[in-house]
Design a protein around this motif. Structure first.
Motif, PDB file in Angstrom:
ATOM      1  N   SER A  27     -10.649  81.071  13.365  1.00  0.00           N
ATOM      2  CA  SER A  27     -11.566  80.568  12.420  1.00  0.00           C
ATOM      3  C   SER A  27     -11.464  81.563  11.087  1.00  0.00           C
ATOM      4  O   SER A  27     -11.636  82.861  11.301  1.00  0.00           O
ATOM      5  N   VAL A  28     -11.481  81.086   9.943  1.00  0.00           N
ATOM      6  CA  VAL A  28     -11.515  81.838   8.833  1.00  0.00           C
ATOM      7  C   VAL A  28     -12.660  81.070   7.629  1.00  0.00           C
ATOM      8  O   VAL A  28     -12.155  79.992   7.388  1.00  0.00           O
ATOM      9  N   GLU A  29     -13.258  81.901   7.145  1.00  0.00           N
ATOM     10  CA  GLU A  29     -14.339  81.123   6.282  1.00  0.00           C
ATOM     11  C   GLU A  29     -13.888  81.632   4.740  1.00  0.00           C
ATOM     12  O   GLU A  29     -13.607  82.880   4.506  1.00  0.00           O
ATOM     13  N   ILE A  30     -13.610  80.459   3.963  1.00  0.00           N
ATOM     14  CA  ILE A  30     -13.240  80.756   2.616  1.00  0.00           C
ATOM     15  C   ILE A  30     -14.338  80.096   1.706  1.00  0.00           C
ATOM     16  O   ILE A  30     -14.353  78.977   1.805  1.00  0.00           O
ATOM     17  N   ARG A  31     -15.012  80.755   0.882  1.00  0.00           N
ATOM     18  CA  ARG A  31     -16.131  80.133  -0.033  1.00  0.00           C
ATOM     19  C   ARG A  31     -15.562  79.995  -1.146  1.00  0.00           C
ATOM     20  O   ARG A  31     -14.851  80.592  -2.090  1.00  0.00           O
ATOM     21  N   THR A  38     -21.315  66.465  -9.735  1.00  0.00           N
ATOM     22  CA  THR A  38     -19.915  66.238  -9.431  1.00  0.00           C
ATOM     23  C   THR A  38     -19.243  67.468  -9.962  1.00  0.00           C
ATOM     24  O   THR A  38     -19.336  67.981 -10.965  1.00  0.00           O
ATOM     25  N   ASP A  39     -18.338  67.938  -8.671  1.00  0.00           N
ATOM     26  CA  ASP A  39     -17.657  69.348  -9.076  1.00  0.00           C
ATOM     27  C   ASP A  39     -16.373  69.358  -8.605  1.00  0.00           C
ATOM     28  O   ASP A  39     -16.185  68.612  -7.542  1.00  0.00           O
ATOM     29  N   THR A  40     -15.516  69.809  -9.246  1.00  0.00           N
ATOM     30  CA  THR A  40     -13.957  69.598  -8.699  1.00  0.00           C
ATOM     31  C   THR A  40     -13.340  71.225  -8.466  1.00  0.00           C
ATOM     32  O   THR A  40     -13.494  72.320  -9.442  1.00  0.00           O
ATOM     33  N   TRP A  41     -12.679  71.617  -7.398  1.00  0.00           N
ATOM     34  CA  TRP A  41     -12.241  72.936  -7.103  1.00  0.00           C
ATOM     35  C   TRP A  41     -10.815  72.740  -7.122  1.00  0.00           C
ATOM     36  O   TRP A  41     -10.114  71.912  -6.897  1.00  0.00           O
ATOM     37  N   THR A  42     -10.033  73.937  -7.702  1.00  0.00           N
ATOM     38  CA  THR A  42      -8.567  73.986  -8.031  1.00  0.00           C
ATOM     39  C   THR A  42      -8.185  75.305  -7.333  1.00  0.00           C
ATOM     40  O   THR A  42      -9.224  75.934  -6.936  1.00  0.00           O
ATOM     41  N   ASP A  45     -10.473  78.436  -8.596  1.00  0.00           N
ATOM     42  CA  ASP A  45     -11.357  78.918  -8.183  1.00  0.00           C
ATOM     43  C   ASP A  45     -11.875  78.718  -6.777  1.00  0.00           C
ATOM     44  O   ASP A  45     -13.068  78.836  -6.235  1.00  0.00           O
ATOM     45  N   PHE A  46     -10.874  78.366  -5.990  1.00  0.00           N
ATOM     46  CA  PHE A  46     -10.882  78.177  -4.390  1.00  0.00           C
ATOM     47  C   PHE A  46      -9.682  78.899  -3.945  1.00  0.00           C
ATOM     48  O   PHE A  46      -8.559  78.170  -3.993  1.00  0.00           O
ATOM     49  N   ALA A  47      -9.809  80.075  -3.110  1.00  0.00           N
ATOM     50  CA  ALA A  47      -8.679  80.560  -2.691  1.00  0.00           C
ATOM     51  C   ALA A  47      -8.058  80.008  -1.226  1.00  0.00           C
ATOM     52  O   ALA A  47      -7.118  80.133  -0.879  1.00  0.00           O
ATOM     53  N   GLY A  48      -8.683  78.818  -0.866  1.00  0.00           N
ATOM     54  CA  GLY A  48      -8.286  77.934   0.046  1.00  0.00           C
ATOM     55  C   GLY A  48      -6.923  77.069  -0.429  1.00  0.00           C
ATOM     56  O   GLY A  48      -6.444  76.368   0.662  1.00  0.00           O
ATOM     57  N   LYS A  58       0.014  75.291  -9.031  1.00  0.00           N
ATOM     58  CA  LYS A  58      -1.040  74.697  -8.161  1.00  0.00           C
ATOM     59  C   LYS A  58      -1.339  73.375  -8.327  1.00  0.00           C
ATOM     60  O   LYS A  58      -1.150  72.596  -9.258  1.00  0.00           O
ATOM     61  N   THR A  59      -1.275  72.642  -7.073  1.00  0.00           N
ATOM     62  CA  THR A  59      -1.133  71.378  -6.991  1.00  0.00           C
ATOM     63  C   THR A  59      -2.379  70.634  -6.371  1.00  0.00           C
ATOM     64  O   THR A  59      -2.654  69.303  -6.473  1.00  0.00           O
ATOM     65  N   GLU A  60      -3.470  71.210  -5.741  1.00  0.00           N
ATOM     66  CA  GLU A  60      -4.357  70.779  -4.921  1.00  0.00           C
ATOM     67  C   GLU A  60      -5.831  70.446  -5.721  1.00  0.00           C
ATOM     68  O   GLU A  60      -6.167  71.583  -6.343  1.00  0.00           O
ATOM     69  N   GLU A  61      -6.408  69.542  -5.380  1.00  0.00           N
ATOM     70  CA  GLU A  61      -7.628  69.645  -6.137  1.00  0.00           C
ATOM     71  C   GLU A  61      -8.728  68.939  -5.093  1.00  0.00           C
ATOM     72  O   GLU A  61      -8.476  68.112  -4.200  1.00  0.00           O
ATOM     73  N   LEU A  62     -10.031  69.133  -5.076  1.00  0.00           N
ATOM     74  CA  LEU A  62     -11.258  68.641  -4.275  1.00  0.00           C
ATOM     75  C   LEU A  62     -12.277  68.344  -5.141  1.00  0.00           C
ATOM     76  O   LEU A  62     -12.756  69.384  -5.909  1.00  0.00           O
ATOM     77  N   THR A  63     -12.671  67.236  -5.192  1.00  0.00           N
ATOM     78  CA  THR A  63     -13.682  66.739  -5.765  1.00  0.00           C
ATOM     79  C   THR A  63     -14.897  66.359  -5.009  1.00  0.00           C
ATOM     80  O   THR A  63     -14.656  65.469  -4.188  1.00  0.00           O
ATOM     81  N   ALA A  64     -16.125  66.753  -5.129  1.00  0.00           N
ATOM     82  CA  ALA A  64     -17.237  66.521  -4.364  1.00  0.00           C
ATOM     83  C   ALA A  64     -18.258  65.775  -5.392  1.00  0.00           C
ATOM     84  O   ALA A  64     -18.512  66.519  -6.592  1.00  0.00           O
TER      85      ALA A  64
END
Length: 218
Positions: A27-31, A38-42, A45-48, A58-64
């Motif tokens: 288990s590894v925790e990455i914050r 609404t926020d988007t991580w790329t 700003d997200f080391a995961g 960089k190809t990944e995005e996560l929107t919450a």
């Protein structure tokens, strides 16, 4: 054919790919930042997420999307997306290929046609250039331009038990007879002519084609 003691292979890469497997890991925790509204991580700003610092890939995005009361909006409160980007082979004479980041790892997505070039030998020789059309992600085992000296008694060791060895050299004909083995058993052999006059990239490149899942002759 005459045998020589050694031959230097410049910038040889084996792009064998295996089906992606997910196994148990520590288990590894990455914050990252906390979503409000609404926020988007790329990867900025997200080391995961996967990020190639050298080529800025960089190809990944996560929107919450969070509603009042700190609840995720239904039905698409969290949306993860990733896309394909072109990446240069470390051996630049081969051109570029498509990569895609997925769950922080880099995967092979297909070869790229270079219409104005005759050097894109891996695209030309692969029968199934776009593995994403087969709904597959393939792990890249090696991609480097290191120079290695291979002798007749010391093969080039690669990943997954593969070895490339010199079987014989025809000096007069500028030909090299190579054998590829896996776990000690020969699986392929080919003659290349890297030193002949006017040698093309195809003449200089050893390639081995393989069926991987639904992708044929990659």
């Amino acid at each position: 054919m005459k045998k020589l003691a050694a031959i230097t292979f410049t910038s040889m890469v084996l792009l064998l790919a295996t089906a992606m497997a997910v196994g148990a890991a520590d288990s590894v925790e990455i914050r990252g930042k906390v979503a409000t509204g609404t926020d988007t991580w790329t990867a900025d700003d997200f080391a995961g997420f996967y990020y190639d610092l050298d080529d800025d890939i960089k190809t990944e995005e996560l929107t919450a999307t969070v509603t009042e009361g700190n609840k995720l909006m239904e039905p698409e409160g969290v949306v993860y997306t990733t896309k394909v980007m072109a990446d240069d082979f470390d051996y630049e004479a081969w051109g570029s290929y498509n990569v895609i980041g997925f769950m922080a790892d880099k995967y092979f997505a297909g070869y790229i046609d270079t219409p104005d070039s005759v050097e894109d030998v891996l695209f030309e020789e692969s029968d199934d250039e776009n593995v994403l059309s087969d709904e597959q992600l393939l792990k890249i085992l090696m991609d480097n331009d290191d120079e290695r000296t291979v002798t007749s008694g010391t093969p080039l060791a690669m990943e997954e038990g593969y070895e490339l060895s010199i079987a014989a050299i025809d000096i007069d004909g500028n030909k090299v007879y190579l054998e590829l083995s896996k776990d000690g058993a020969v699986v392929d052999s080919k003659v290349i002519s890297p030193s002949k006059d006017g040698a093309t990239m195809k003449d200089k490149t050893y390639y081995y084609k393989k069926d991987i899942g639904d992708s044929k002759d990659v």
